[in-house]
Design a protein around this motif. Structure first.
Motif, PDB file in Angstrom:
ATOM      1  N   GLU A  31      11.537  63.314 -32.112  1.00 36.25           N
ATOM      2  CA  GLU A  31      10.870  62.777 -33.297  1.00 36.25           C
ATOM      3  C   GLU A  31       9.981  61.571 -33.009  1.00 36.25           C
ATOM      4  N   LEU A  62       4.088  64.299 -36.971  1.00 34.83           N
ATOM      5  CA  LEU A  62       5.508  64.413 -37.310  1.00 34.83           C
ATOM      6  C   LEU A  62       5.744  63.676 -38.621  1.00 34.83           C
ATOM      7  N   ARG A  65       9.484  64.590 -42.903  1.00 34.29           N
ATOM      8  CA  ARG A  65      10.360  65.766 -42.992  1.00 34.29           C
ATOM      9  C   ARG A  65      10.906  66.177 -41.628  1.00 34.29           C
ATOM     10  N   THR A  66      10.313  65.644 -40.545  1.00 39.83           N
ATOM     11  CA  THR A  66      10.811  65.949 -39.204  1.00 39.83           C
ATOM     12  C   THR A  66      12.127  65.218 -38.990  1.00 39.83           C
ATOM     13  N   GLY A  70      14.652  66.517 -34.114  1.00 40.46           N
ATOM     14  CA  GLY A  70      13.678  67.569 -34.335  1.00 40.46           C
ATOM     15  C   GLY A  70      12.408  67.227 -33.572  1.00 40.46           C
ATOM     16  N   GLY A  71      11.297  67.848 -33.952  1.00 40.42           N
ATOM     17  CA  GLY A  71      10.032  67.510 -33.312  1.00 40.42           C
ATOM     18  C   GLY A  71       9.762  68.310 -32.056  1.00 40.42           C
ATOM     19  N   ASP A  90       7.095  72.684 -31.214  1.00 46.73           N
ATOM     20  CA  ASP A  90       7.288  71.682 -32.263  1.00 46.73           C
ATOM     21  C   ASP A  90       8.150  72.334 -33.335  1.00 46.73           C
ATOM     22  N   SER A  92       9.273  70.995 -35.992  1.00 40.76           N
ATOM     23  CA  SER A  92       9.075  70.411 -37.316  1.00 40.76           C
ATOM     24  C   SER A  92       8.667  71.490 -38.310  1.00 40.76           C
ATOM     25  N   GLY A  95       5.573  73.678 -37.793  1.00 42.32           N
ATOM     26  CA  GLY A  95       5.221  73.565 -36.383  1.00 42.32           C
ATOM     27  C   GLY A  95       5.124  74.919 -35.709  1.00 42.32           C
ATOM     28  N   ARG A 309       8.032  59.240 -35.583  1.00 40.37           N
ATOM     29  CA  ARG A 309       7.145  60.223 -36.185  1.00 40.37           C
ATOM     30  C   ARG A 309       5.693  59.788 -35.971  1.00 40.37           C
TER      31      ARG A 309
END
Length: 486
Positions: A31, A62, A65-66, A70-71, A90, A92, A95, A309
């Protein structure tokens, strides 16, 4: 003696390639922004960061919401036909898999090419003698890929997926070595059961026969000080030697053992016996996690700094006040997904961190962060300096005292436990407080470090130490990070 990583701290999922006498390596960034750090080496155990692949918002957005952990997952770096190619996932919302290229791995890298036909995560790239590019993903599935258009050719097909019954076949890498195509994968999950297995076949699409000695690397069910070993990548040196980079963790404390730095990059030699790789003992790196001091007297930040992010540039700047880092608050605490935060990965089991903050126009401080639900901070502002702790659903002000006028030096000392009081001893002690002009540390609170570990919090990342703003504007005159060796 515990082997040391070649790239310490939260640098997981290494992927490596060599061009001439130069090695280049990338890692997952999850993230954090910018995404995918890039390292360079001439000898495999001394590495220098030279940039980041995804360093523009147009390449990586990012949003809040990521989720944490995550990410950006598991990049693969390869050099083909005069260009560096990097493929990555990704995870996300909105993504997917994407591909970027560059002539110089330090950048700039291209805008991403979406890969809608590439399924899953952990994509890999390999070219055969005809120039066909094969993309293999976790699962393990494979399709041919046009790297210029991002289009796949045909329907992805399932390949060898590792040891029967072993969970999570992932991180595939495909190589042509001698008379065979080799398919290297990780399996067993990224926890204590992690391992690396390999198969070989006559063509890039198989069929593949497994190595009779799989896994070729795993420390599961051993007392080795480096655990969770997996997600490897092979590289051949100019002298013909073979090496593997892979991730591992260094658990500390009692039972079950807690790792706090995240998954780190390790190195081991490889010998070939009867056409199969035999992985040797871990080669310790030099102390790559050097001391850091930043007085924020340049217009751009060093590539080591990461934020959460993709914050607008106006929230993190060195241009508003001479020789200061200025942070403008968005989220009101480290609990918020959009908090304004700028950090440096913790790279040593014991370390000392200082940041001089002017909170006359706001509130903020120095934090030890794992995710939104697991963090400690020493915060100043609104007439008070305080220690805050968030552990899962619990949030507490642990200690507080009046804040004297003027800037304050916020301090965090982290000390790894080298002896066990009992089996429940945590991995380290996190002491938070302030420091005087002569360096004297005044402790406000000492907290058990196990609660900022992956074994408690879950996820895939490690600790990041950094500065944040929770209200208004906070100016930081300097930041220092110093390893402490036993």
């Amino acid at each position: 003696m515990t082997p040391t990583p070649v790239i310490p701290g939260f640098h997981p999922d290494p992927s490596i390639c060599r061009v001439g006498d130069d090695y280049y390596l990338v890692c997952s960034s999850f993230e954090y922004f910018p995404g995918i750090p890039v390292f360079h080496s001439r000898n495999l155990w001394q590495w220098t960061r030279i940039g980041n692949v995804l360093d523009r918002p147009s390449q990586l957005d990012l949003t809040p919401r990521t989720a944490s952990s995550g990410g950006i997952y598991a990049p693969t770096l390869r050099h083909h036909d005069g260009r560096f190619h990097l493929i990555v996932t990704d995870v996300s919302p909105g993504g997917g898999n994407l591909l970027v290229t560059a002539t110089d791995p330090a950048g700039p890298w291209s805008e991403p090419v979406p890969l809608p036909g590439v399924p899953g995560i952990d994509p890999d790239l390999a070219w055969d003698e005809d120039g066909t590019c094969w993309c293999t993903v976790a699962g393990v599935e494979q399709a041919r890929l046009d790297v210029k258009t991002g289009k796949t050719v045909g329907t992805p097909r399932t390949l060898w997926s590792g040891t029967p019954g072993a969970k999570a076949p992932e991180a595939p890498h495909l190589y042509r070595i001698g008379d065979y195509w080799y398919l290297l994968i990780a399996e067993g999950g990224t926890e204590r059961g992690h391992g690396i297995s390999i198969a070989r076949g006559p063509r890039p699409d198989g069929p593949f026969e497994p190595c009779p000695d799989n896994p070729v690397l795993s420390h599961r069910s051993t007392d080795h000080p480096v655990q969770n070993t997996g997600h490897g990548d092979l590289v051949q040196g100019p002298d013909g030697s073979w090496w593997m980079v892979f991730l591992g963790v260094r658990p500390g404390g009692g039972t079950p053992g807690w790792h706090v730095l995240g998954r780190e990059t390790f190195l081991a030699p490889v010998e070939w016996v009867d056409g199969w790789p035999v992985v040797g003992e871990i080669v310790s790196g030099t102390d790559a996690g050097e001391p850091v001091r930043d007085d924020f007297d340049t217009a751009t930040l060093h590539t080591r700094w990461i934020s959460l992010r993709t914050p607008p540039a106006k929230h993190i700047t060195t241009e508003e006040r001479a020789s200061h880092l200025t942070l403008h608050a968005r989220g009101d605490s480290l609990d918020a997904a959009d908090v304004t935060f700028l950090g440096h990965r913790q790279q040593h089991l014991s370390c000392r961190v200082r940041a001089e903050a002017d909170t006359s126009q706001g509130r903020g401080g120095l934090a030890v962060r794992l995710d939104e639900h697991h963090h400690y901070e020493i915060e100043a502002g609104e007439g008070e300096v305080r220690v805050l702790a968030r552990i899962g659903p619990l949030r507490s002000e642990v200690a507080a005292r009046p804040l004297p006028p003027g800037p304050v030096v916020l301090a965090v000392d982290i000390t790894a436990h080298t002896t066990l009081d009992d089996a429940r001893t945590g991995p380290d002690l996190v002491r938070l407080g302030t420091a005087s002009a002569d360096g004297t540390f005044t402790e406000l609170a000492a907290l058990d470090g196990r609660y900022l570990s992956t074994e408690v919090a879950g996820g895939f990342t490690g600790r990041v130490l950094g500065m944040y703003a929770a209200a208004g504007r906070v100016d930081f005159d300097r930041f220092s990070y110093e390893p402490v060796h036993p």
